[in-house]
Write an enzyme that holds these catalytic residues in place. Structure first.
Site, mmCIF file in Angstrom:
data_model
loop_
_atom_site.group_PDB
_atom_site.id
_atom_site.type_symbol
_atom_site.label_atom_id
_atom_site.label_comp_id
_atom_site.label_asym_id
_atom_site.label_seq_id
_atom_site.Cartn_x
_atom_site.Cartn_y
_atom_site.Cartn_z
ATOM 1 N N LYS A 262 41.662 25.416 71.958
ATOM 2 C CA LYS A 262 41.320 26.130 70.705
ATOM 3 C C LYS A 262 42.452 27.085 70.362
ATOM 4 O O LYS A 262 43.225 27.492 71.241
ATOM 5 C CB LYS A 262 40.001 26.883 70.835
ATOM 6 C CG LYS A 262 39.931 27.954 71.960
ATOM 7 C CD LYS A 262 40.525 29.291 71.631
ATOM 8 C CE LYS A 262 40.411 30.288 72.792
ATOM 9 N NZ LYS A 262 41.221 31.499 72.618
ATOM 10 N N ASP B 150 34.314 32.431 75.857
ATOM 11 C CA ASP B 150 34.734 31.356 74.947
ATOM 12 C C ASP B 150 34.010 30.036 75.213
ATOM 13 O O ASP B 150 34.153 29.088 74.437
ATOM 14 C CB ASP B 150 36.242 31.083 75.105
ATOM 15 C CG ASP B 150 37.098 32.206 74.552
ATOM 16 O OD1 ASP B 150 36.573 33.014 73.758
ATOM 17 O OD2 ASP B 150 38.288 32.262 74.910
#
Ligand code: C5P
Length: 314
Positions: A21, A161
């Site tokens: 990401k 995350d």
């Protein structure tokens, strides 16, 4: 996350691609009593993946061994990474196994083979994505059928995350990062990025340790609107923001060279430049793939680190 199953008795194998990401926006709103920080961040997955192969004995044929050999083994092609419980992928396996036991389910001895492509300590969520992939993959392989909410709760136990990396292609995340609100992006308009990963890793905790919490935090509105198409996409580059960039650069001043090298291509080829997460990777946001490839060609000989051209999405 992409899953592929194959059976070759007495084993079943599931391959999972775990995406990296990047953060297009990250603001810190407050320090919390539990040592974490209250965040607002926008993340998108990109087409850089770790590959994870999960293998276990087929359950019905080997039920006795299943009961006897309950365990998780990790192998990894990167010898610099730990393979014990320090590795988030192992922790994810152990956590899901505990969950299975709490439901009186025995699980077969399982091997997690990790093939790394995502650089570690780069702010790209590699370890977190591996953990998310292990949760989703083992839930399938062991046929636990936990459902998205339970998987998200387990993911949040593993790291801030991890819940995002369970699912959506893009999201705005709040709280510690675990409150995930998915965003829909037009698939025909992916983001084009030039990613530079310097050979310097940064510890997330050290970067947060250097941070000064702002008295007037920024909002994510401008990035949100440009990303989701409510305003002109070309405004996204100048709206990119990461509160952790300043403390990361204070911790490792050599990173400024990477930022400057990308910044030289704004506005001719790039719309903006940002460090991802707690660093140390930086990306330039490009108008199109050709412009991104030209920038990558120019940066490659400079010895800044590994340079890749990526797009958002699976
Ligand atoms: O959640 P995760 O294990 O990824 O966090 C690593 C470290 O980053 C934490 O120990 C904490 O120091 C810092 N952190 C934080 N606030 C957040 C997320 C992470 O302070 N929202």
């Amino acid at each position: 996350m992409i899953l592929r199953r194959s059976t070759s008795a007495p084993h079943t194998t599931l391959e999972v691609l775990a995406p990296a990401k990047v953060n297009l926006f990250l603001e810190v709103q407050a320090r919390r009593d539990d040592g974490y920080h209250e965040l607002e961040t926008i993340m998108v997955t990109v087409n850089l993946h770790d590959r994870i192969r999960l293998t276990c004995l087929d359950q019905p044929a080997s039920l006795k061994r299943v009961v006897e050999e309950d365990g998780i083994d990790l192998t990894c092609d990167d010898p610099s990474l730990p393979i014990g419980p320090e590795n988030l992928a192992t922790r994810a396996g152990l956590l899901l196994r505990r969950e299975a036991h709490q439901r009186d389910r025995m699980v077969p001895r399982t091997t997690i083979a990790l093939y790394k492509q995502i650089p570690a300590q780069a702010g790209l969520g590699g370890g977190s994505s591996d953990a998310a992939a292990v949760l989703v993959g083992l839930d399938r392989l062991w046929d636990l059928r936990l459902g998205p909410e339970q998987l998200a709760a387990l993911a949040a136990e593993l790291g801030s995350d991890v819940p995002f990396l369970l699912g959506p292609e893009a999201a705005i995340c709040r709280g510690r990062g675990e409150h995930v609100e998915p965003l829909s992006l037009a698939p025909e308009r992916p983001l084009h990025l030039v990613l530079v990963c310097p050979p310097i890793g940064l510890s997330t905790a050290s970067v947060y340790g250097r941070l000064r919490v702002p008295s007037a935090p920024r909002t994510a509105n401008e990035v949100l609107e440009a990303l989701t198409g409510r305003t002109d996409r070309s405004r996204l580059g100048s709206a990119l923001f990461n509160r952790l960039q300043e403390p990361a650069e204070a911790l490792q001043p050599e990173l400024v060279r990477v930022r400057d090298a990308l910044q030289n291509w704004v506005p001719s080829h790039l719309d903006g430049v940002l460090m991802s997460g707690s660093g140390s990777a930086y990306f330039g946001l490009s108008r199109n793939r050709d412009a991104a490839l030209s920038v990558a060609d120019a940066l490659n000989p400079l010895g800044l680190g590994s340079v890749r051209v990526l797009t958002s999405g699976p």
